[in-house]
Design a protein around this motif. Structure first.
Motif, PDB file in Angstrom:
ATOM      1  N   ASP A   9     -54.650 -57.663 -15.586  1.00  0.00           N
ATOM      2  CA  ASP A   9     -55.156 -56.783 -14.682  1.00  0.00           C
ATOM      3  C   ASP A   9     -54.963 -57.431 -13.323  1.00  0.00           C
ATOM      4  OD1 ASP A   9     -57.212 -58.469 -15.648  1.00  0.00           O
ATOM      5  OD2 ASP A   9     -58.729 -56.920 -14.344  1.00  0.00           O
ATOM      6  N   ASP A  33     -52.742 -53.401 -17.815  1.00  0.00           N
ATOM      7  CA  ASP A  33     -54.002 -53.387 -18.883  1.00  0.00           C
ATOM      8  C   ASP A  33     -53.621 -53.156 -20.319  1.00  0.00           C
ATOM      9  OD1 ASP A  33     -53.624 -50.711 -19.435  1.00  0.00           O
ATOM     10  OD2 ASP A  33     -54.887 -50.162 -17.423  1.00  0.00           O
ATOM     11  N   LEU A  35     -53.984 -50.730 -22.391  1.00  0.00           N
ATOM     12  CA  LEU A  35     -53.046 -49.578 -22.699  1.00  0.00           C
ATOM     13  C   LEU A  35     -51.709 -49.689 -22.380  1.00  0.00           C
ATOM     14  CD1 LEU A  35     -55.901 -46.609 -22.043  1.00  0.00           C
ATOM     15  CD2 LEU A  35     -54.796 -47.349 -24.309  1.00  0.00           C
ATOM     16  N   ASP A  36     -51.568 -50.002 -21.097  1.00  0.00           N
ATOM     17  CA  ASP A  36     -50.346 -50.020 -20.631  1.00  0.00           C
ATOM     18  C   ASP A  36     -49.439 -51.037 -21.553  1.00  0.00           C
ATOM     19  OD1 ASP A  36     -48.356 -49.758 -18.953  1.00  0.00           O
ATOM     20  OD2 ASP A  36     -48.706 -51.378 -17.415  1.00  0.00           O
ATOM     21  N   GLU A  39     -48.307 -49.203 -24.810  1.00  0.00           N
ATOM     22  CA  GLU A  39     -47.284 -48.029 -24.433  1.00  0.00           C
ATOM     23  C   GLU A  39     -45.904 -48.856 -24.393  1.00  0.00           C
ATOM     24  OE1 GLU A  39     -48.577 -46.043 -21.346  1.00  0.00           O
ATOM     25  OE2 GLU A  39     -50.161 -44.977 -22.452  1.00  0.00           O
ATOM     26  N   PRO A  56     -59.491 -53.745 -17.968  1.00  0.00           N
ATOM     27  CA  PRO A  56     -59.983 -52.529 -17.884  1.00  0.00           C
ATOM     28  C   PRO A  56     -59.123 -51.633 -18.881  1.00  0.00           C
ATOM     29  CG  PRO A  56     -58.844 -52.550 -16.163  1.00  0.00           C
ATOM     30  CD  PRO A  56     -58.775 -53.896 -16.630  1.00  0.00           C
ATOM     31  N   ASN A  57     -59.977 -50.398 -19.346  1.00  0.00           N
ATOM     32  CA  ASN A  57     -59.151 -49.623 -20.324  1.00  0.00           C
ATOM     33  C   ASN A  57     -59.163 -49.758 -21.653  1.00  0.00           C
ATOM     34  OD1 ASN A  57     -59.039 -47.531 -18.181  1.00  0.00           O
ATOM     35  ND2 ASN A  57     -57.040 -48.552 -17.230  1.00  0.00           N
ATOM     36  N   LEU A  58     -58.495 -50.953 -21.935  1.00  0.00           N
ATOM     37  CA  LEU A  58     -58.464 -51.555 -23.258  1.00  0.00           C
ATOM     38  C   LEU A  58     -58.482 -53.084 -23.257  1.00  0.00           C
ATOM     39  CD1 LEU A  58     -58.108 -50.417 -26.206  1.00  0.00           C
ATOM     40  CD2 LEU A  58     -55.647 -50.866 -25.999  1.00  0.00           C
ATOM     41  N   ASP A  59     -59.288 -53.574 -23.748  1.00  0.00           N
ATOM     42  CA  ASP A  59     -58.934 -55.256 -23.723  1.00  0.00           C
ATOM     43  C   ASP A  59     -58.239 -55.746 -24.557  1.00  0.00           C
ATOM     44  OD1 ASP A  59     -60.183 -56.383 -26.384  1.00  0.00           O
ATOM     45  OD2 ASP A  59     -61.366 -54.407 -26.172  1.00  0.00           O
ATOM     46  N   SER A  62     -58.142 -55.589 -28.566  1.00  0.00           N
ATOM     47  CA  SER A  62     -57.938 -54.302 -29.082  1.00  0.00           C
ATOM     48  C   SER A  62     -56.352 -53.973 -28.677  1.00  0.00           C
ATOM     49  CB  SER A  62     -58.654 -53.084 -28.327  1.00  0.00           C
ATOM     50  OG  SER A  62     -60.094 -53.433 -28.442  1.00  0.00           O
ATOM     51  N   ALA A  63     -55.800 -54.367 -27.714  1.00  0.00           N
ATOM     52  CA  ALA A  63     -54.486 -54.091 -27.458  1.00  0.00           C
ATOM     53  C   ALA A  63     -53.729 -54.887 -28.742  1.00  0.00           C
ATOM     54  CB  ALA A  63     -54.069 -54.618 -26.082  1.00  0.00           C
TER      55      ALA A  63
END
Length: 226
Positions: A9, A33, A35-36, A39, A56-59, A62-63
Protein backbone atom coordinates in the motif's frame (compact mmCIF):
# COMPACT_ATOMS: atom_id res chain seq x y z
CA UNK A 1 9.41 -12.49 -19.80
CA UNK A 2 9.11 -13.29 -16.09
CA UNK A 3 6.22 -11.32 -14.58
CA UNK A 4 6.22 -10.18 -10.96
CA UNK A 5 3.29 -8.70 -9.05
CA UNK A 6 4.37 -6.16 -6.40
CA UNK A 7 1.75 -5.70 -3.66
CA UNK A 8 2.15 -2.93 -1.09
CA UNK A 9 0.00 0.00 0.00
CA UNK A 10 3.08 2.27 0.07
CA UNK A 11 3.84 3.71 -3.37
CA UNK A 12 7.50 4.36 -2.49
CA UNK A 13 8.04 0.71 -1.60
CA UNK A 14 6.41 -0.46 -4.83
CA UNK A 15 8.52 1.97 -6.88
CA UNK A 16 11.76 0.90 -5.21
CA UNK A 17 11.07 -2.80 -5.85
CA UNK A 18 9.86 -2.10 -9.38
CA UNK A 19 13.05 -0.20 -10.25
CA UNK A 20 15.32 -3.03 -9.20
CA UNK A 21 13.07 -5.72 -10.69
CA UNK A 22 13.03 -4.00 -14.08
CA UNK A 23 16.80 -3.63 -13.90
CA UNK A 24 17.01 -7.40 -13.35
CA UNK A 25 14.95 -7.97 -16.50
CA UNK A 26 11.54 -8.69 -14.96
CA UNK A 27 8.22 -7.33 -16.14
CA UNK A 28 6.29 -5.86 -13.21
CA UNK A 29 2.73 -5.01 -12.28
CA UNK A 30 1.53 -3.40 -9.06
CA UNK A 31 -1.37 -3.85 -6.65
CA UNK A 32 -2.23 -1.46 -3.81
CA UNK A 33 -3.76 -3.97 -1.38
CA UNK A 34 -4.72 -7.62 -0.92
CA UNK A 35 -8.03 -7.36 -2.76
CA UNK A 36 -6.35 -5.75 -5.72
CA UNK A 37 -3.74 -8.53 -5.72
CA UNK A 38 -6.33 -11.31 -5.66
CA UNK A 39 -8.18 -9.74 -8.60
CA UNK A 40 -4.98 -9.27 -10.59
CA UNK A 41 -3.98 -12.90 -10.04
CA UNK A 42 -7.41 -14.08 -11.17
CA UNK A 43 -7.16 -12.20 -14.46
CA UNK A 44 -3.44 -12.21 -15.28
CA UNK A 45 -0.46 -14.57 -15.29
CA UNK A 46 2.35 -13.96 -12.83
CA UNK A 47 5.49 -15.97 -12.07
CA UNK A 48 6.00 -14.59 -8.56
CA UNK A 49 4.31 -12.25 -6.08
CA UNK A 50 6.01 -9.90 -3.61
CA UNK A 51 3.36 -9.30 -0.93
CA UNK A 52 3.22 -6.93 2.05
CA UNK A 53 1.36 -8.07 5.16
CA UNK A 54 -0.19 -4.98 6.72
CA UNK A 55 -2.50 -3.48 4.09
CA UNK A 56 -6.02 -2.03 4.04
CA UNK A 57 -9.08 -3.93 2.73
CA UNK A 58 -7.36 -7.32 2.77
CA UNK A 59 -4.09 -8.16 4.53
CA UNK A 60 -1.29 -10.14 2.93
CA UNK A 61 -1.96 -13.40 4.78
CA UNK A 62 -5.61 -13.42 3.69
CA UNK A 63 -4.67 -12.48 0.14
CA UNK A 64 -2.22 -15.39 -0.09
CA UNK A 65 -4.91 -17.80 1.13
CA UNK A 66 -7.25 -16.62 -1.63
CA UNK A 67 -4.57 -16.74 -4.32
CA UNK A 68 -3.56 -20.25 -3.25
CA UNK A 69 -7.11 -21.51 -4.01
CA UNK A 70 -6.60 -20.97 -7.73
CA UNK A 71 -2.79 -20.75 -8.01
CA UNK A 72 -1.37 -23.25 -5.49
CA UNK A 73 2.10 -23.21 -7.01
CA UNK A 74 2.57 -19.45 -7.46
CA UNK A 75 5.67 -18.39 -5.48
CA UNK A 76 5.14 -15.64 -2.88
CA UNK A 77 7.69 -13.56 -0.98
CA UNK A 78 6.16 -11.83 2.04
CA UNK A 79 7.25 -8.36 3.15
CA UNK A 80 6.59 -7.08 6.63
CA UNK A 81 7.69 -4.56 9.22
CA UNK A 82 6.90 -7.25 11.76
CA UNK A 83 9.80 -9.37 12.91
CA UNK A 84 8.07 -11.67 15.38
CA UNK A 85 8.61 -15.40 15.00
CA UNK A 86 4.84 -15.97 15.01
CA UNK A 87 4.37 -13.85 11.91
CA UNK A 88 7.09 -15.73 10.03
CA UNK A 89 5.66 -19.10 11.02
CA UNK A 90 2.15 -17.97 10.10
CA UNK A 91 3.42 -16.79 6.73
CA UNK A 92 4.93 -20.18 5.94
CA UNK A 93 1.75 -21.89 7.16
CA UNK A 94 -0.35 -20.07 4.55
CA UNK A 95 2.07 -21.01 1.78
CA UNK A 96 4.63 -18.21 1.63
CA UNK A 97 7.93 -19.25 0.00
CA UNK A 98 10.15 -16.67 1.67
CA UNK A 99 9.92 -13.87 4.21
CA UNK A 100 11.73 -10.50 4.18
CA UNK A 101 11.53 -8.03 7.07
CA UNK A 102 11.45 -4.27 6.42
CA UNK A 103 13.67 -2.36 6.04
CA UNK A 104 15.31 -4.68 3.55
CA UNK A 105 18.05 -4.55 0.94
CA UNK A 106 16.65 -4.40 -2.59
CA UNK A 107 19.63 -6.38 -3.87
CA UNK A 108 18.96 -9.10 -1.31
CA UNK A 109 15.31 -9.20 -2.33
CA UNK A 110 16.32 -9.63 -5.99
CA UNK A 111 18.67 -12.47 -5.01
CA UNK A 112 15.83 -14.17 -3.15
CA UNK A 113 13.55 -13.74 -6.16
CA UNK A 114 16.15 -15.28 -8.47
CA UNK A 115 16.69 -18.17 -6.04
CA UNK A 116 12.97 -18.96 -5.82
CA UNK A 117 12.46 -18.73 -9.59
CA UNK A 118 15.46 -20.98 -10.18
CA UNK A 119 14.06 -23.49 -7.71
CA UNK A 120 10.55 -23.42 -9.15
CA UNK A 121 11.83 -23.40 -12.74
CA UNK A 122 15.18 -25.22 -12.59
CA UNK A 123 15.48 -25.53 -16.36
CA UNK A 124 15.59 -21.74 -16.64
CA UNK A 125 14.12 -19.81 -19.52
CA UNK A 126 15.18 -17.96 -22.63
CA UNK A 127 14.74 -14.70 -20.71
CA UNK A 128 17.76 -15.68 -18.56
CA UNK A 129 20.07 -15.48 -21.58
CA UNK A 130 20.67 -12.58 -23.97
CA UNK A 131 22.40 -13.24 -27.30
CA UNK A 132 23.37 -10.96 -30.12
CA UNK A 133 25.45 -12.68 -32.79
CA UNK A 134 28.31 -14.33 -30.87
CA UNK A 135 27.96 -12.36 -27.64
CA UNK A 136 26.04 -14.01 -24.80
CA UNK A 137 25.01 -12.62 -21.41
CA UNK A 138 23.86 -15.05 -18.73
CA UNK A 139 21.84 -12.92 -16.29
CA UNK A 140 21.68 -15.60 -13.59
CA UNK A 141 25.41 -16.35 -13.65
CA UNK A 142 26.33 -12.69 -14.29
CA UNK A 143 28.72 -13.71 -17.07
CA UNK A 144 29.46 -12.31 -20.53
CA UNK A 145 30.99 -14.40 -23.29
CA UNK A 146 32.09 -13.50 -26.81
CA UNK A 147 32.70 -16.29 -29.33
CA UNK A 148 32.55 -18.78 -26.49
CA UNK A 149 35.21 -17.06 -24.39
CA UNK A 150 34.27 -15.39 -21.12
CA UNK A 151 35.34 -11.78 -20.80
CA UNK A 152 36.18 -10.07 -17.52
CA UNK A 153 34.07 -7.08 -16.51
CA UNK A 154 34.01 -5.20 -13.23
CA UNK A 155 30.68 -5.45 -11.33
CA UNK A 156 29.77 -1.91 -12.36
CA UNK A 157 30.70 -2.51 -16.01
CA UNK A 158 28.48 -5.60 -15.99
CA UNK A 159 25.57 -3.70 -14.41
CA UNK A 160 25.98 -0.94 -16.97
CA UNK A 161 25.98 -3.38 -19.89
CA UNK A 162 22.93 -5.20 -18.55
CA UNK A 163 21.00 -1.96 -18.14
CA UNK A 164 21.81 -0.91 -21.70
CA UNK A 165 20.95 -4.35 -23.10
CA UNK A 166 17.66 -4.65 -21.26
CA UNK A 167 16.66 -1.27 -22.67
CA UNK A 168 17.99 -2.02 -26.17
CA UNK A 169 16.80 0.47 -28.78
CA UNK A 170 15.86 3.06 -26.15
CA UNK A 171 17.70 6.37 -25.81
CA UNK A 172 18.86 6.50 -22.19
CA UNK A 173 19.83 9.81 -20.69
CA UNK A 174 22.96 10.14 -18.60
CA UNK A 175 20.78 10.91 -15.59
CA UNK A 176 18.71 7.74 -16.10
CA UNK A 177 21.81 5.58 -16.31
CA UNK A 178 23.52 7.11 -13.28
CA UNK A 179 20.35 7.00 -11.20
CA UNK A 180 19.65 3.34 -11.99
CA UNK A 181 23.12 1.79 -12.19
CA UNK A 182 24.83 3.89 -9.50
CA UNK A 183 21.74 4.57 -7.38
CA UNK A 184 19.72 7.54 -6.19
CA UNK A 185 22.42 8.51 -3.71
CA UNK A 186 25.14 8.93 -6.36
CA UNK A 187 26.96 12.25 -5.97
CA UNK A 188 29.62 11.89 -8.67
CA UNK A 189 29.68 13.50 -12.09
CA UNK A 190 29.21 12.46 -15.70
CA UNK A 191 32.88 11.56 -16.07
CA UNK A 192 32.22 8.47 -13.96
CA UNK A 193 29.76 7.21 -16.57
CA UNK A 194 32.04 8.15 -19.48
CA UNK A 195 34.96 6.31 -17.91
CA UNK A 196 32.93 3.12 -17.41
CA UNK A 197 31.56 3.30 -20.95
CA UNK A 198 35.13 3.60 -22.24
CA UNK A 199 36.29 0.61 -20.19
CA UNK A 200 33.23 -1.42 -21.19
CA UNK A 201 33.79 -0.71 -24.88
CA UNK A 202 37.42 -1.73 -24.57
CA UNK A 203 36.46 -5.05 -22.99
CA UNK A 204 33.73 -5.75 -25.55
CA UNK A 205 36.10 -5.29 -28.47
CA UNK A 206 34.21 -5.52 -31.78
CA UNK A 207 30.92 -5.60 -29.90
CA UNK A 208 31.51 -2.09 -28.57
CA UNK A 209 29.89 -0.90 -31.80
CA UNK A 210 26.48 -1.75 -30.32
CA UNK A 211 26.87 0.96 -27.67
CA UNK A 212 26.01 4.20 -29.44
CA UNK A 213 26.78 7.65 -28.03
CA UNK A 214 23.90 10.12 -28.29
CA UNK A 215 25.47 13.55 -28.15
CA UNK A 216 23.86 15.78 -25.56
CA UNK A 217 21.63 12.93 -24.38
CA UNK A 218 23.36 9.73 -23.29
CA UNK A 219 23.70 6.25 -24.76
CA UNK A 220 21.71 3.55 -26.56
CA UNK A 221 22.35 -0.15 -27.15
CA UNK A 222 21.54 -0.98 -30.77
CA UNK A 223 19.35 -4.03 -31.30
CA UNK A 224 20.75 -4.67 -34.76
CA UNK A 225 23.58 -3.62 -37.01
CA UNK A 226 23.07 -0.12 -38.39
Amino acid sequence: MTRILIVDDEAKIREMIRKYAVFEGFETEEAVDGLDAVERCENERFDLVVMDIMMPNLDGFSAVREIRKTHPGLPVIMLSALGEEYDRIHGFDVGVDDYVVKPFSSKELMMRIHAILKRTNPAGSAADIFRINEMEIDFNARTVSIRGERITLSPKEYDLLVYLVKNAGIALTREQILRTVWGYDFFGDDRTLDTHIKLLRRNLGDYSRYIVTLRGVGYRFEKEES
